[in-house]
Design a protein around this motif. Structure first.
Motif, PDB file in Angstrom:
ATOM      1  N   VAL A  52       0.849  -1.188   0.000  1.00  0.00           N
ATOM      2  CA  VAL A  52       0.000   0.000   0.000  1.00  0.00           C
ATOM      3  C   VAL A  52       0.886   1.239   0.000  1.00  0.00           C
ATOM      4  O   VAL A  52       1.816   1.349   0.792  1.00  0.00           O
ATOM      5  CB  VAL A  52      -0.936   0.023   1.226  1.00  0.00           C
ATOM      6  N   SER A  80       1.025  -1.264  -9.081  1.00  0.00           N
ATOM      7  CA  SER A  80       0.049  -2.256  -8.610  1.00  0.00           C
ATOM      8  C   SER A  80      -0.276  -2.027  -7.139  1.00  0.00           C
ATOM      9  O   SER A  80      -1.039  -2.786  -6.548  1.00  0.00           O
ATOM     10  CB  SER A  80       0.616  -3.670  -8.798  1.00  0.00           C
ATOM     11  N   LYS A  81       0.281  -0.968  -6.553  1.00  0.00           N
ATOM     12  CA  LYS A  81       0.042  -0.706  -5.132  1.00  0.00           C
ATOM     13  C   LYS A  81      -1.325  -0.053  -4.923  1.00  0.00           C
ATOM     14  O   LYS A  81      -1.766   0.759  -5.726  1.00  0.00           O
ATOM     15  CB  LYS A  81       1.132   0.218  -4.582  1.00  0.00           C
ATOM     16  N   SER A  82      -1.962  -0.429  -3.838  1.00  0.00           N
ATOM     17  CA  SER A  82      -3.173   0.274  -3.438  1.00  0.00           C
ATOM     18  C   SER A  82      -2.772   1.576  -2.749  1.00  0.00           C
ATOM     19  O   SER A  82      -1.595   1.793  -2.453  1.00  0.00           O
ATOM     20  CB  SER A  82      -4.006  -0.611  -2.501  1.00  0.00           C
ATOM     21  N   GLU A 127      -3.316   4.351   0.365  1.00  0.00           N
ATOM     22  CA  GLU A 127      -3.842   4.727   1.669  1.00  0.00           C
ATOM     23  C   GLU A 127      -4.400   6.142   1.587  1.00  0.00           C
ATOM     24  O   GLU A 127      -3.778   7.032   1.005  1.00  0.00           O
ATOM     25  CB  GLU A 127      -2.731   4.669   2.708  1.00  0.00           C
ATOM     26  N   VAL A 183      -8.217   2.514   2.600  1.00  0.00           N
ATOM     27  CA  VAL A 183      -7.362   2.109   1.482  1.00  0.00           C
ATOM     28  C   VAL A 183      -8.189   1.978   0.205  1.00  0.00           C
ATOM     29  O   VAL A 183      -9.227   1.317   0.189  1.00  0.00           O
ATOM     30  CB  VAL A 183      -6.663   0.769   1.791  1.00  0.00           C
ATOM     31  N   GLU A 190      -8.352   0.246  -3.121  1.00  0.00           N
ATOM     32  CA  GLU A 190      -7.742  -0.958  -3.665  1.00  0.00           C
ATOM     33  C   GLU A 190      -7.468  -0.806  -5.160  1.00  0.00           C
ATOM     34  O   GLU A 190      -8.338  -0.371  -5.922  1.00  0.00           O
ATOM     35  CB  GLU A 190      -8.652  -2.166  -3.440  1.00  0.00           C
ATOM     36  N   THR A 191      -6.264  -1.164  -5.576  1.00  0.00           N
ATOM     37  CA  THR A 191      -5.921  -1.203  -6.994  1.00  0.00           C
ATOM     38  C   THR A 191      -6.273  -2.585  -7.546  1.00  0.00           C
ATOM     39  O   THR A 191      -6.034  -3.601  -6.894  1.00  0.00           O
ATOM     40  CB  THR A 191      -4.414  -0.924  -7.179  1.00  0.00           C
ATOM     41  N   ASP A 192      -6.848  -2.613  -8.745  1.00  0.00           N
ATOM     42  CA  ASP A 192      -7.212  -3.870  -9.406  1.00  0.00           C
ATOM     43  C   ASP A 192      -5.936  -4.479 -10.007  1.00  0.00           C
ATOM     44  O   ASP A 192      -5.556  -4.166 -11.130  1.00  0.00           O
ATOM     45  CB  ASP A 192      -8.261  -3.587 -10.491  1.00  0.00           C
ATOM     46  N   ARG A 193      -5.291  -5.316  -9.227  1.00  0.00           N
ATOM     47  CA  ARG A 193      -3.998  -5.856  -9.663  1.00  0.00           C
ATOM     48  C   ARG A 193      -4.135  -6.759 -10.889  1.00  0.00           C
ATOM     49  O   ARG A 193      -3.220  -6.837 -11.715  1.00  0.00           O
ATOM     50  CB  ARG A 193      -3.338  -6.605  -8.513  1.00  0.00           C
TER      51      ARG A 193
END
Length: 210
Positions: A96, A189-191, A193, A198, A200-203
């Protein structure tokens, strides 16, 4: 700027190696500008004498300034390269991305940030509070890139459209880098904060895009 009655230079590092701003007196700034990896101490002395009415800066003073610049990672050196790698490795381990500017560029808590953002909509230059869902959907928006203190209200005109006209469950955000990266496109690819929690990133999407 003026600092304690004297003119000084303030350095801010856009690369992010140095967190704090550094203050350099004029002589240190001039010497720093001459450190091109080719000049010796005597060359720097000659340059200063040529441009500043024959003034001679002692070699020990120049060497001390160089050591101080290197200590604070202001010179391309082994120390700076090691620091870059240390920061890159630490960032790579994060899942994150921390809210680095929370409490600086924007309010630090959920409640305070909500009030701040709402003020951008309700202020004199804002778009007004978002209304009901509209039937004409949008696929994309252009939003400004400006700090909240100077132009927070600008964002409201773009994001009101998102609130009223978007049904998307995935958003791709394209931004401009503050420094020029090695590649024209950089993806994470990090989400993220935020004071709201948080994001969220769609990895899976990021992996397909990569």
């Amino acid at each position: 700027i003026e600092h304690e009655g004297n003119p000084v230079f303030v350095l801010a590092d856009r690369e992010g190696i140095i967190e704090e701003q550094l203050i350099l007196p004029p002589v240190a700034f001039v010497i720093a500008s001459m450190l091109d990896g080719k000049r010796e101490v005597t060359d720097v002395q000659t340059e200063i004498a040529k441009h500043f009415q024959g003034q001679i800066v002692p070699a020990v003073d120049i060497e001390a300034i160089v050591r101080d610049l290197e200590k604070h990672h202001l010179l391309e050196s082994e120390g700076l390269r090691a620091r870059r790698k240390e920061l890159a490795d630490a960032f790579a381990r994060l899942v994150v991305r921390p809210a680095k500017y929370s409490g600086k560029a924007y309010a630090p808590t959920d409640g305070e940030l909500r009030v701040q953002l709402e003020s951008f909509y309700s202020g004199k230059e804002g778009s007004g509070k978002p209304g009901d869902r509209r039937p004409d959907p949008i696929r994309a928006i252009f939003a400004p890139h400006i700090d909240f203190g100077r132009g927070g209200w600008c964002y409201s005109h773009s994001y009101r459209q998102v609130t009223e006209r978007s049904e998307a469950d995935l958003y791709v955000i394209l931004g401009v880098a503050h420094t020029s990266p090695a590649n024209p496109f950089v993806v994470t690819s990090k989400s993220y904060e935020t004071p709201f929690g948080v994001v969220e990133t769609d990895r899976e999407f990021v992996d397909r895009l990569a």
